[in-house]
Design a protein around this motif. Structure first.
Motif, PDB file in Angstrom:
ATOM      1  N   ALA A  26       0.835  -1.205   0.000  1.00 39.99           N
ATOM      2  CA  ALA A  26       0.000   0.000   0.000  1.00 39.99           C
ATOM      3  C   ALA A  26       0.869   1.254   0.000  1.00 39.99           C
ATOM      4  O   ALA A  26       0.532   2.256  -0.634  1.00 39.99           O
ATOM      5  CB  ALA A  26      -0.932  -0.005   1.210  1.00 39.99           C
ATOM      6  N   ASN A  27       2.002   1.208   0.703  1.00 38.75           N
ATOM      7  CA  ASN A  27       2.914   2.353   0.705  1.00 38.75           C
ATOM      8  C   ASN A  27       3.517   2.579  -0.673  1.00 38.75           C
ATOM      9  O   ASN A  27       3.741   3.715  -1.082  1.00 38.75           O
ATOM     10  CB  ASN A  27       4.021   2.157   1.735  1.00 38.75           C
ATOM     11  N   ALA A  28       3.783   1.503  -1.402  1.00 39.30           N
ATOM     12  CA  ALA A  28       4.322   1.648  -2.756  1.00 39.30           C
ATOM     13  C   ALA A  28       3.305   2.321  -3.664  1.00 39.30           C
ATOM     14  O   ALA A  28       3.647   3.206  -4.460  1.00 39.30           O
ATOM     15  CB  ALA A  28       4.712   0.281  -3.313  1.00 39.30           C
ATOM     16  N   VAL A  29       2.044   1.938  -3.541  1.00 37.10           N
ATOM     17  CA  VAL A  29       0.986   2.577  -4.331  1.00 37.10           C
ATOM     18  C   VAL A  29       0.851   4.045  -3.950  1.00 37.10           C
ATOM     19  O   VAL A  29       0.689   4.925  -4.805  1.00 37.10           O
ATOM     20  CB  VAL A  29      -0.347   1.820  -4.156  1.00 37.10           C
ATOM     21  N   SER A  30       0.943   4.346  -2.658  1.00 36.39           N
ATOM     22  CA  SER A  30       0.878   5.738  -2.214  1.00 36.39           C
ATOM     23  C   SER A  30       2.062   6.541  -2.727  1.00 36.39           C
ATOM     24  O   SER A  30       1.941   7.723  -3.032  1.00 36.39           O
ATOM     25  CB  SER A  30       0.827   5.809  -0.686  1.00 36.39           C
ATOM     26  N   GLY A  31       3.218   5.895  -2.838  1.00 31.76           N
ATOM     27  CA  GLY A  31       4.394   6.567  -3.400  1.00 31.76           C
ATOM     28  C   GLY A  31       4.189   6.918  -4.856  1.00 31.76           C
ATOM     29  O   GLY A  31       4.594   7.992  -5.322  1.00 31.76           O
ATOM     30  N   VAL A  64       2.135   8.311   3.019  1.00 31.64           N
ATOM     31  CA  VAL A  64       3.333   7.482   2.872  1.00 31.64           C
ATOM     32  C   VAL A  64       4.109   7.419   4.186  1.00 31.64           C
ATOM     33  O   VAL A  64       4.489   6.335   4.646  1.00 31.64           O
ATOM     34  CB  VAL A  64       4.223   8.013   1.725  1.00 31.64           C
ATOM     35  N   VAL A  65       4.344   8.558   4.804  1.00 33.66           N
ATOM     36  CA  VAL A  65       5.111   8.589   6.055  1.00 33.66           C
ATOM     37  C   VAL A  65       4.372   7.834   7.153  1.00 33.66           C
ATOM     38  O   VAL A  65       4.965   7.022   7.881  1.00 33.66           O
ATOM     39  CB  VAL A  65       5.413  10.046   6.476  1.00 33.66           C
ATOM     40  N   GLY A  66       3.077   8.067   7.273  1.00 32.92           N
ATOM     41  CA  GLY A  66       2.291   7.350   8.276  1.00 32.92           C
ATOM     42  C   GLY A  66       2.285   5.855   8.033  1.00 32.92           C
ATOM     43  O   GLY A  66       2.366   5.055   8.971  1.00 32.92           O
ATOM     44  N   GLY A  67       2.206   5.459   6.768  1.00 33.69           N
ATOM     45  CA  GLY A  67       2.227   4.032   6.436  1.00 33.69           C
ATOM     46  C   GLY A  67       3.531   3.375   6.827  1.00 33.69           C
ATOM     47  O   GLY A  67       3.548   2.261   7.358  1.00 33.69           O
ATOM     48  N   TYR A  68       4.640   4.053   6.580  1.00 35.47           N
ATOM     49  CA  TYR A  68       5.929   3.483   6.964  1.00 35.47           C
ATOM     50  C   TYR A  68       6.103   3.467   8.482  1.00 35.47           C
ATOM     51  O   TYR A  68       6.731   2.556   9.018  1.00 35.47           O
ATOM     52  CB  TYR A  68       7.078   4.225   6.298  1.00 35.47           C
ATOM     53  N   MET A  69       5.534   4.427   9.170  1.00 39.25           N
ATOM     54  CA  MET A  69       5.597   4.409  10.632  1.00 39.25           C
ATOM     55  C   MET A  69       4.811   3.225  11.190  1.00 39.25           C
ATOM     56  O   MET A  69       5.265   2.542  12.112  1.00 39.25           O
ATOM     57  CB  MET A  69       5.089   5.727  11.200  1.00 39.25           C
TER      58      MET A  69
END
Length: 81
Positions: A26-31, A64-69
Motif C-alpha cells: 500500500a505504501n508503494a501505491v501511495s508513493g 506514505v510517512v504514516g504508512g511506513y511508521m
C-alpha cells in the motif's frame, strides 16, 4: 461503499503475519500517487490545478510517512527482546 466493505472484509481475514507486506504494498501505491501529484502540481496548469496538486502532494506525503511508521511498529512486534 462497496470498496469500503470489500476492503474491511479483506483486511479482517488476513492473518497478522501478512499485514506488514500488505502495508508495504500500500505504501508503494501511495508513493506512485505522490510522484503523480508532484508531476501534476509542477506543470504549467491553471492556478486551481496547481493548488489541488500541492494539497495532493501534502496528503500523499502524510499517507506514505504514516504508512511506513505503522509498518515499522508492526515489524517491531516481531523482533525478539
Amino acid at each position: 461503499m462497496l470498496a469500503i466493505f470489500l476492503g474491511f472484509e479483506l483486511i479482517r481475514k488476513v492473518p497478522a503475519t501478512l499485514h506488514t507486506p500488505l502495508m508495504s504494498g500500500a505504501n508503494a501505491v501511495s508513493g506512485i500517487t505522490l510522484i503523480g501529484a508532484i508531476a501534476y502540481s509542477g506543470n504549467e496548469n491553471l492556478l486551481l490545478a496547481q493548488i489541488l496538486g500541492s494539497v495532493s502532494v501534502f496528503l500523499a506525503t502524510i499517507n506514505v510517512v504514516g504508512g511506513y511508521m505503522v509498518t515499522d511498529r508492526m515489524l517491531a512486534m516481531f523482533k525478539s527482546k
